[in-house]
Design a protein around this motif. Structure first.
Motif, PDB file in Angstrom:
ATOM      1  N   GLN A  25       0.954  12.772  -8.799  1.00  0.00           N
ATOM      2  CA  GLN A  25       2.260  13.365  -9.100  1.00  0.00           C
ATOM      3  C   GLN A  25       2.294  13.798 -10.561  1.00  0.00           C
ATOM      4  O   GLN A  25       1.669  13.181 -11.414  1.00  0.00           O
ATOM      5  N   GLU A  77      -2.918  -1.499  -5.145  1.00  0.00           N
ATOM      6  CA  GLU A  77      -2.840  -1.994  -3.756  1.00  0.00           C
ATOM      7  C   GLU A  77      -3.025  -3.504  -3.798  1.00  0.00           C
ATOM      8  O   GLU A  77      -3.801  -4.014  -4.607  1.00  0.00           O
ATOM      9  N   ILE A 136      14.562  -2.687  -8.049  1.00  0.00           N
ATOM     10  CA  ILE A 136      13.804  -1.716  -7.233  1.00  0.00           C
ATOM     11  C   ILE A 136      13.913  -2.103  -5.761  1.00  0.00           C
ATOM     12  O   ILE A 136      14.157  -1.260  -4.883  1.00  0.00           O
ATOM     13  N   ASP A 155      -0.752  11.472  -0.515  1.00  0.00           N
ATOM     14  CA  ASP A 155      -1.720  10.831  -1.409  1.00  0.00           C
ATOM     15  C   ASP A 155      -2.196  11.861  -2.435  1.00  0.00           C
ATOM     16  O   ASP A 155      -3.337  12.331  -2.402  1.00  0.00           O
ATOM     17  N   LYS A 175      -1.386   6.195 -15.550  1.00  0.00           N
ATOM     18  CA  LYS A 175      -0.981   7.008 -16.713  1.00  0.00           C
ATOM     19  C   LYS A 175      -0.734   6.112 -17.930  1.00  0.00           C
ATOM     20  O   LYS A 175      -0.070   6.526 -18.876  1.00  0.00           O
ATOM     21  N   ARG A 185       8.521   6.809  -3.992  1.00  0.00           N
ATOM     22  CA  ARG A 185       7.879   5.838  -3.093  1.00  0.00           C
ATOM     23  C   ARG A 185       8.923   5.094  -2.258  1.00  0.00           C
ATOM     24  O   ARG A 185       8.717   4.856  -1.059  1.00  0.00           O
ATOM     25  N   ARG A 211      -5.557   7.253 -11.307  1.00  0.00           N
ATOM     26  CA  ARG A 211      -4.161   7.686 -11.127  1.00  0.00           C
ATOM     27  C   ARG A 211      -3.256   7.043 -12.189  1.00  0.00           C
ATOM     28  O   ARG A 211      -2.089   7.409 -12.301  1.00  0.00           O
ATOM     29  N   CYS A 269       5.092   0.120 -10.287  1.00  0.00           N
ATOM     30  CA  CYS A 269       4.188   1.202 -10.689  1.00  0.00           C
ATOM     31  C   CYS A 269       4.707   2.539 -10.169  1.00  0.00           C
ATOM     32  O   CYS A 269       4.908   2.713  -8.954  1.00  0.00           O
ATOM     33  N   PRO A 270       4.922   3.523 -11.052  1.00  0.00           N
ATOM     34  CA  PRO A 270       5.455   4.813 -10.597  1.00  0.00           C
ATOM     35  C   PRO A 270       4.420   5.677  -9.866  1.00  0.00           C
ATOM     36  O   PRO A 270       4.778   6.681  -9.247  1.00  0.00           O
ATOM     37  N   LEU A 318       4.415   9.111   1.918  1.00  0.00           N
ATOM     38  CA  LEU A 318       4.169   9.602   0.558  1.00  0.00           C
ATOM     39  C   LEU A 318       2.780  10.221   0.499  1.00  0.00           C
ATOM     40  O   LEU A 318       1.788   9.548   0.770  1.00  0.00           O
ATOM     41  N   GLY A 377       8.607   8.520  -9.958  1.00  0.00           N
ATOM     42  CA  GLY A 377       7.518   8.116  -9.073  1.00  0.00           C
ATOM     43  C   GLY A 377       7.899   6.928  -8.198  1.00  0.00           C
ATOM     44  O   GLY A 377       7.592   6.881  -7.001  1.00  0.00           O
ATOM     45  N   ILE A 378       8.597   5.987  -8.802  1.00  0.00           N
ATOM     46  CA  ILE A 378       9.021   4.802  -8.034  1.00  0.00           C
ATOM     47  C   ILE A 378       9.991   5.246  -6.934  1.00  0.00           C
ATOM     48  O   ILE A 378       9.870   4.858  -5.766  1.00  0.00           O
ATOM     49  N   VAL A 436       1.773   4.530  -7.678  1.00  0.00           N
ATOM     50  CA  VAL A 436       1.061   3.896  -6.556  1.00  0.00           C
ATOM     51  C   VAL A 436      -0.424   3.704  -6.898  1.00  0.00           C
ATOM     52  O   VAL A 436      -1.316   4.061  -6.130  1.00  0.00           O
ATOM     53  N   GLU A 449       0.854  -1.200   0.000  1.00  0.00           N
ATOM     54  CA  GLU A 449       0.000   0.000   0.000  1.00  0.00           C
ATOM     55  C   GLU A 449       0.888   1.248   0.000  1.00  0.00           C
ATOM     56  O   GLU A 449       2.102   1.164   0.164  1.00  0.00           O
ATOM     57  N   ARG A 450       0.235   2.368  -0.175  1.00  0.00           N
ATOM     58  CA  ARG A 450       0.981   3.645  -0.226  1.00  0.00           C
ATOM     59  C   ARG A 450       1.688   3.876   1.111  1.00  0.00           C
ATOM     60  O   ARG A 450       1.054   3.775   2.165  1.00  0.00           O
TER      61      ARG A 450
END
Lengths: 249, 355, 68
Positions: free
Chosen positions: A16, C65, A184, A13, C12, A29, C10, C59-60, A11, A25-26, C62, A6-7
């Motif tokens: 971006q 989930e 990653i 919400d 892209k 995170r 969200r 995923c850039p 970060l 973006g990665i 997020v 999860e986020r």
């Protein structure tokens, strides 16, 4: 069922602004995940650069400062010296860190400044439309090297990790990539380790992260990952370039 | 420290900053202000403050930005070429509404120039040397004692209005020694700095120190809001000394160490029967326009004296607003006008040649 | 049995997630576009998901989930 992914709390919400498939973006995170893991959100102050990541101050749930182009390590020095118990990181691109900010980068390292630099190397200036960067590869076409970077007249790319490895004040340097899941995860560990070294006052830490720029490379997001592997990795080998505190734990 | 000490201007300014609670100083070597970093590097550790020598003035001013953004009282100092290097950082500090104190011990310019005293950075300090709409409060001391008092007050002004404040000295002021007393100072009412990046500790929304407003309306609003504060400062923070200007022919206007030479010239000229007075700005932003404009009703002419090719003279002309002629006399490059040089100018102006 | 949810608006449409799924069940929707005008990524054969979160990892934005 429990959440397997999860986020991270650190970060924000929010949407971006990065281009589709851009690996900024990665990396954002991963930084946030490292902050969550070490439970330092309330103690962290980030410094945003000028470049694609200029809006990073909107993307992290911690105090942030936006620095003039190239000056993030100096701003971070100011913040850290006032609050030495805080965790201070800068988030910078290759133009910000290794072109205009070279002096700030090298002297923060020379001072052994206890900050962590997240250095995103995508071999180009993104925000301003794809100009040659200090890490642009020989022969690489950019908006200002339309015939391919000619090393005779436009010089050679700079390898930051290799340079900083010669500096005494540096505690930990690693070059990682975010081109596939394995890398990653490796990048996340490296960022976490850098923050942990900072928490233990070990000195200057920098993680160089090979990253893509689909828009200015003129490739699709997936092609960009291939280009990164085929072109950047040979010139910018991954690995640890300095590690003062071999992790005994 | 309330007894009288003989101190060099640069060192007195440094001690004043420490007395004002400044605990963070970021410096870089440049003549003729070197005694400031030297003093700070000796003294700061004693008050568990920080002296840090940056790799350049550019880096130093950005360290100031970071420290100020983290809520600290912070200072930097330099001399003309170094202050030029700091201009972008100063613009960012003004744009991000951060308080700090910047000391410029001016030397002859432009370029590498010289190391003797000058006042040729007036425009850079008062009209804004960096980009964008912003101002600095600029205090111009003419004695070591005044440099001390102004430096201490500068920190309060900076914190009160959340802006950079400059002490505009010169090589003379920095290098000369004079007796000085560190009086007890009644600090101003300053709000607690709740906006600093000190770490949320999970108790508040993140604080963001920033000058980027990508939406032009937001940036305009920010500028307008800041200029409301500047208007308030122009009304309440002007400091000026007016010496015997009722019913005089010529009013001499000068600031900083130049004003001391001008006062001597006034004495000589008065002894020779010339009716002259002196106006000495202690702040050149906010500029003492009102005081000058008032005197312009009665005086016949103004003579501005500077160690430059003439910069403040333009602001004097704006203040006098055409009511009376405004003349200029200056030496530059580090040359310092003498009282007699000025008396000669007074004679020329009074002798009808110019009046 | 694991579950992935996509915050579709969200997405892209960068397709990175479609190349890392060991079960090859992450695909781009062809029948609709999201608020940004992209074809969003999705999983239709949810039952095959093993909850490895590879898709979410790369995923850039997020968007994804994962629950297990």
């Amino acid at each position: 069922m429990t959440k397997a992914f999860e986020r991270p709390k650190a970060l924000a919400d929010v949407q971006q602004h990065y281009c589709p498939g851009c690996t900024h973006g990665i990396i954002h995170r991963l930084v946030a995940e490292a902050m969550d893991c070490l439970d330092i959100n309330g103690k962290t102050v980030g410094v945003a650069p000028v470049g694609c990541a200029v809006f990073a101050y909107n993307y992290f749930n911690c105090d942030m400062q936006q620095a003039a182009h190239g000056r993030a390590p100096a701003v971070a020095t100011g913040v850290k010296r006032v609050h030495p118990d805080n965790i201070v990181f800068t988030y910078q691109g290759d133009g910000d860190l290794a072109a205009i900010g070279t002096a700030e980068m090298i002297h923060a390292a020379a001072r052994g400044e206890n900050i962590t630099i997240i250095f995103v190397n995508n071999a180009i200036y993104g925000m301003t439309g794809g100009q040659m960067a200090p890490t642009t590869l020989a022969g690489q076409v950019t908006q200002t090297t339309p015939y391919g970077r000619n090393t005779q007249t436009q010089g050679y790319p700079i390898s930051v990790c290799e340079i900083l490895a010669t500096i005494e004040g540096v505690a930990y340097l690693e070059r990682v990539s975010v081109d596939n899941v394995k890398n990653i995860r490796g990048a996340k560990k490296a960022i976490e380790k850098a923050f942990r070294y900072q928490k233990e006052d070990k000195g200057f830490t920098l993680i160089e992260i090979l990253s893509t720029c689909p828009t200015n490379w003129g490739l699709t997001p997936l092609e960009s990952l291939d280009w990164l592997r085929d072109n950047m990795m040979p010139h910018y080998p991954l690995g640890i370039f300095k590690d003062k505190g071999e992790d005994k734990a | 420290m309330s007894e009288k000490l003989l101190m060099k201007g640069n060192e007195a300014i440094s001690e004043a900053a420490i007395q004002a609670g400044c605990r963070y100083f970021f410096g870089y070597p440049i003549t003729p202000q070197n005694e400031i970093p030297a003093y700070m590097s000796k003294r700061m550790p004693k008050v568990n403050g920080l002296y840090l020598q940056a790799e350049s003035e550019v880096s130093a001013i950005n360290m100031v930005y970071g420290a100020a953004g983290a809520g600290a009282r912070v200072m930097t100092s330099s001399s003309s070429p170094g202050i030029s290097l700091k201009q972008e950082g100063i613009s960012y500090i003004a744009g991000s509404e951060l308080p700090c104190v910047i000391v410029n011990i001016v030397r002859g310019g432009p370029g590498l120039g010289g190391i003797q005293p000058a006042q040729s950075d007036y425009f850079q300090s008062v009209k804004g040397g960096g980009h964008g709409d912003y101002k600095l409060v600029v205090l111009v001391p003419s004695s070591v004692q005044e440099a001390v008092d102004m430096t201490i007050e500068a920190f309060d002004i900076a914190d009160m209005y959340r802006m950079p404040v400059m002490i505009l000295g010169d090589g003379l002021l920095g290098q000369m020694m004079e007796p000085v007393v560190f009086k007890s100072y009644e600090p101003r009412q300053i709000l607690e700095k709740t906006w600093g990046t000190t770490g949320t500790e999970g108790k508040r929304k993140p604080n963001i120190i920033n000058s980027l407003y990508i939406d032009p309306k937001d940036l305009e609003d920010k500028n307008i809001e800041r200029f409301e504060r500047y208007k308030y400062i122009e009304k309440n923070e002007v400091q000026v000394e007016v010496v015997d200007c009722e019913d005089v022919d010529i009013v001499l206007i000068a600031y900083g160490t130049m004003a001391r030479v001008v006062k001597s010239a006034m004495k000589i000229a008065r002894e020779q029967g010339y009716k002259v007075g002196v106006i000495r700005p202690l702040t050149v932003w906010p500029f003492p326009t009102e005081a000058i404009c008032k005197v312009a009703r009665t005086a016949k002419a103004f003579l501005t004296i500077e160690m430059s090719m003439g910069q403040m003279v333009e602001d004097v002309k704006l203040a006098v607003n055409g009511q009376k002629p405004v003349y200029f006399y200056g030496r530059t490059g580090g040359m310092v006008p003498t009282p007699n040089d000025i008396v000669e100018e007074i004679k020329k102006i009074s002798g009808g040649e110019k009046l | 049995m694991a579950k992935v949810t996509f915050n579709e608006d969200r997405c892209k449409g960068c397709e990175l997630c479609t190349t890392v799924c060991p079960k090859h069940i992450v695909i781009m929707a062809q029948d609709r576009i999201n608020v940004k005008g992209f074809h969003p990524a999705q999983v239709t054969e949810q039952d095959k998901c093993i909850g490895c979160a590879f898709c979410a990892t790369i995923c850039p934005d997020v968007v994804i989930e994962v629950e297990k």
